[in-house]
Design a protein around this motif. Structure first.
Motif, mmCIF file in Angstrom:
data_model
loop_
_atom_site.group_PDB
_atom_site.id
_atom_site.type_symbol
_atom_site.label_atom_id
_atom_site.label_comp_id
_atom_site.label_asym_id
_atom_site.label_seq_id
_atom_site.Cartn_x
_atom_site.Cartn_y
_atom_site.Cartn_z
ATOM 1 N N SER A 1 0.813 -1.218 0.000
ATOM 2 C CA SER A 1 0.000 0.000 0.000
ATOM 3 C C SER A 1 0.843 1.262 0.000
ATOM 4 O O SER A 1 0.328 2.361 0.193
ATOM 5 C CB SER A 1 -0.960 0.006 1.200
ATOM 6 O OG SER A 1 -0.259 0.041 2.423
ATOM 7 N N THR B 1 2.026 -1.059 -5.278
ATOM 8 C CA THR B 1 0.886 -0.568 -6.043
ATOM 9 C C THR B 1 1.280 0.642 -6.881
ATOM 10 O O THR B 1 0.775 0.832 -7.996
ATOM 11 C CB THR B 1 -0.287 -0.228 -5.103
ATOM 12 O OG1 THR B 1 -0.612 -1.383 -4.328
ATOM 13 C CG2 THR B 1 -1.516 0.195 -5.894
ATOM 14 N N TYR C 1 -2.721 -5.588 -12.836
ATOM 15 C CA TYR C 1 -2.449 -4.199 -12.463
ATOM 16 C C TYR C 1 -3.730 -3.368 -12.552
ATOM 17 O O TYR C 1 -3.975 -2.483 -11.721
ATOM 18 C CB TYR C 1 -1.416 -3.580 -13.407
ATOM 19 C CG TYR C 1 0.010 -4.039 -13.253
ATOM 20 C CD1 TYR C 1 0.455 -4.765 -12.154
ATOM 21 C CD2 TYR C 1 0.948 -3.729 -14.242
ATOM 22 C CE1 TYR C 1 1.766 -5.165 -12.043
ATOM 23 C CE2 TYR C 1 2.274 -4.122 -14.137
ATOM 24 C CZ TYR C 1 2.679 -4.843 -13.035
ATOM 25 O OH TYR C 1 3.994 -5.236 -12.919
ATOM 26 N N MET D 1 -5.042 -4.577 -8.526
ATOM 27 C CA MET D 1 -4.282 -3.525 -7.862
ATOM 28 C C MET D 1 -4.983 -2.175 -7.924
ATOM 29 O O MET D 1 -5.006 -1.423 -6.931
ATOM 30 C CB MET D 1 -2.884 -3.413 -8.467
ATOM 31 C CG MET D 1 -2.087 -4.714 -8.425
ATOM 32 S SD MET D 1 -2.054 -5.515 -6.801
ATOM 33 C CE MET D 1 -1.219 -4.277 -5.820
ATOM 34 N N LEU E 1 -6.300 0.044 -4.735
ATOM 35 C CA LEU E 1 -5.855 1.427 -4.607
ATOM 36 C C LEU E 1 -7.043 2.354 -4.368
ATOM 37 O O LEU E 1 -7.025 3.175 -3.448
ATOM 38 C CB LEU E 1 -5.103 1.847 -5.869
ATOM 39 C CG LEU E 1 -4.644 3.304 -5.943
ATOM 40 C CD1 LEU E 1 -3.584 3.580 -4.893
ATOM 41 C CD2 LEU E 1 -4.103 3.629 -7.334
#
Length: 543
Positions: A227, A231, A364, A368, A372
């Motif tokens: 985090s 990311t 991604y 991810m 996020l």
């Protein structure tokens, strides 16, 4: 005094409800079922329980018929979140009739949200391994405090964030040990944790926040900086690759930024420069510390052809290996390791995906970016677009979650080391999300705080896995029994100087190959003679 009969022992166990003889060879199925069902009435704080007895062979998971055991499922701290959704810390505990006295906590991964199989990793000799449940381990898993699988929208609830950071795992470990004591009449003789990715982070978290809980922790590809760093790298890599992707109908097609043939060109160059550094050219790079490749050697001198990479492609790949930076040039996370397994499906799944539409499906962009928006940004930003990430300002929005979630900062582990805990790191060299460079950096810092690597190896070791993508797959010998090695280390004092690893019998490049996984900074070096496919032909060697 005459020896009690099996029937007498079983009756005594039933009468005592859940006494110390539970789980012995003398338990018949009926008594074991009674003891199991009684667990549903066990007083566990703020927790509702169910308990179902599963007879020997009655349930099959992953082609494995489970041994007789009690399946306990629970929900702790049930509540309604600020988003109006139902929350609880869910857990699943399997208690085998033939218990070996050990407790294993299986870590989760991704955004958690599900309980998994809870049968443990495969243990035993290579070629004959079976799930740890079959060896008598009591095993628990948790959903991390929310349901919904890979989705991260639970991050809109502040308590759910704390549960996912550490509280769900604390409560689950305590509850599991309480139920183990209720079932068998005593707590575990030894307790272990094993997990990869998010599960690796969870294992590190236990060594830091709850150092007394586990005797041994296995942290595979730990998401220790997810985090605050990994990311960011995912957003950076995604941007760089999208910028070079061909445009079709007005939109970039991410999956076509680098074709499989392009990746094989790059992998081939890495093999050309680094494969034989360990003494033999075998399609793997064992001596990653000495590997140095300039992909500019592949750059086309004219038009793009099948034998070269465009300048844009070379630039994007160099950026991935270097790592994300802000506009001031400050590094925000480690770059990826140059490993030839960038040509494998596991690497593509994270970085490029397979979608031929304008909507990318790389991890991604799915896993991810979702984490996020909902969990790593404070407050959540549900409408955030991955390609809009600002590398100067957006990392600041990730700091609050990082302070309670990430595990990279504590590089001392004073309490865990003092109580005799053992910690084993493993990391694939071709991991496209959590860089092995970051785990090496953490281990070096940890070692420096304990008198150097030689001294630190008394309680902590790191094993690089050449060619492995994220947690498994790739150009790798990715089948191994780390748990038994950890048990021998904790219970017998036999430190693992090497782990025997194998490729599967169906591996497309080197079926049934075996290799030693060596404790960092050693690497597996070919002895110069012997079968190249056999681990016995390799020695763990200092660089």
């Amino acid at each position: 005094m005459p020896t009690p009969s099996r029937h007498a022992l079983a009756t005594a166990c039933a009468a005592a409800m859940l006494a110390a003889c539970g789980g012995s060879d003398g338990d018949d199925a009926a008594t074991a079922q009674q003891q199991c069902e009684a667990l549903a009435r066990t007083a566990v704080p703020a927790t509702s329980l169910t308990a179902v007895y599963q007879a020997d062979g009655a349930v099959t998971i992953q082609n494995y018929a489970l041994p007789a055991h009690c399946l306990v499922e629970g929900k702790t701290n049930e509540r309604t979140g600020v988003d109006g959704k139902a929350y609880a810390i869910g857990f699943r505990l399997r208690l085998p009739d033939q218990w070996n006295g050990r407790f294993l906590f299986m870590g989760g991964g991704g955004n958690d949200g599900s309980l998994g199989t809870t049968i443990g990793p495969n243990v035993g000799p290579i070629g004959g391994m079976k799930p740890a449940l079959g060896e008598g381990y009591a095993i628990v898993s948790t959903d991390g405090g929310h349901t919904g699988g890979r989705g991260a929208d639970f991050g809109s609830d502040p308590i759910a964030r704390i549960d996912h950071a550490y509280n769900a795992f604390d409560k689950t470990a305590v509850n599991a040990k309480s139920l183990i004591a209720a079932r068998y009449g005593r707590g575990p003789d030894h307790s272990y944790f094993s997990g990869c990715s998010g599960g690796g982070r969870q294992g590190m978290m236990f060594t830091q926040r709850f150092p007394a809980y586990f005797d041994g922790v296995i942290a595979h590809a730990p998401a220790m900086r997810v985090s605050s760093g990994a990311t960011i790298a995912a957003m950076f890599n995604n941007l760089k690759l999208t910028q070079i992707a061909p445009v079709e109908n007005g939109s970039p097609i991410l999956s076509k930024a680098l074709t499989d043939a392009d990746l094989k060109l790059a992998a081939g160059k890495i093999l050309e420069r680094c494969d034989a550094l360990d003494g033999v050219a075998d399609g793997m790079v064992n001596h990653f510390q000495a590997c140095n490749v300039d992909l500019a050697e592949l750059q086309c001198t004219g038009a793009k052809t099948a034998t070269c990479l465009s300048a844009d492609q070379v630039g994007a790949m160099k950026a991935l290996f270097d790592g994300p930076r802000n506009t001031a040039g400050t590094r925000l996370y480690a770059g990826q390791v140059m490993d030839p397994a960038i040509d494998q499906p596991g690497w593509r799944a994270w970085t490029l995906g397979s979608s031929t539409s304008a909507t990318p499906n790389s991890a991604y962009n799915t896993l991810m970016a979702d984490a996020l928006r909902w969990e790593f940004f404070t407050p959540p930003d549900p409408d955030f677009a991955a390609l809009d990430f600002d590398f100067d300002t957006d990392p600041l929005r990730m700091a609050a979650t990082s302070s309670v979630y990430d595990t990279y900062a504590d590089d001392k582990l004073t309490a865990y080391q003092a109580r005799g805990g053992k910690l084993m790191f493993l990391h694939g060299m071709a991991d496209p999300i959590f860089s092995a460079h970051d785990t090496v950096d953490y281990y070096q810092r940890l070692a420096a705080n304990h008198g150097g690597i030689g001294a630190a190896r008394a309680f902590s070791r790191l094993y690089a896995i050449p060619g492995e993508n994220h947690c498994s797959g790739g150009r790798a010998t990715d089948q191994f029994d780390a748990l038994t090695a950890m048990v021998d280390w904790v219970e017998k004092g036999q430190a693992p100087d090497r782990l025997l690893a194998a490729a599967s019998s169906t591996h497309p490049l080197f079926p049934n190959r075996t290799r030693p996984l060596c404790p960092y900074p050693q690497y597996a070096k070919y002895n110069g003679t012997g079968n190249v496919e056999d681990a016995a032909s390799f020695t763990c060697t200092a660089p």
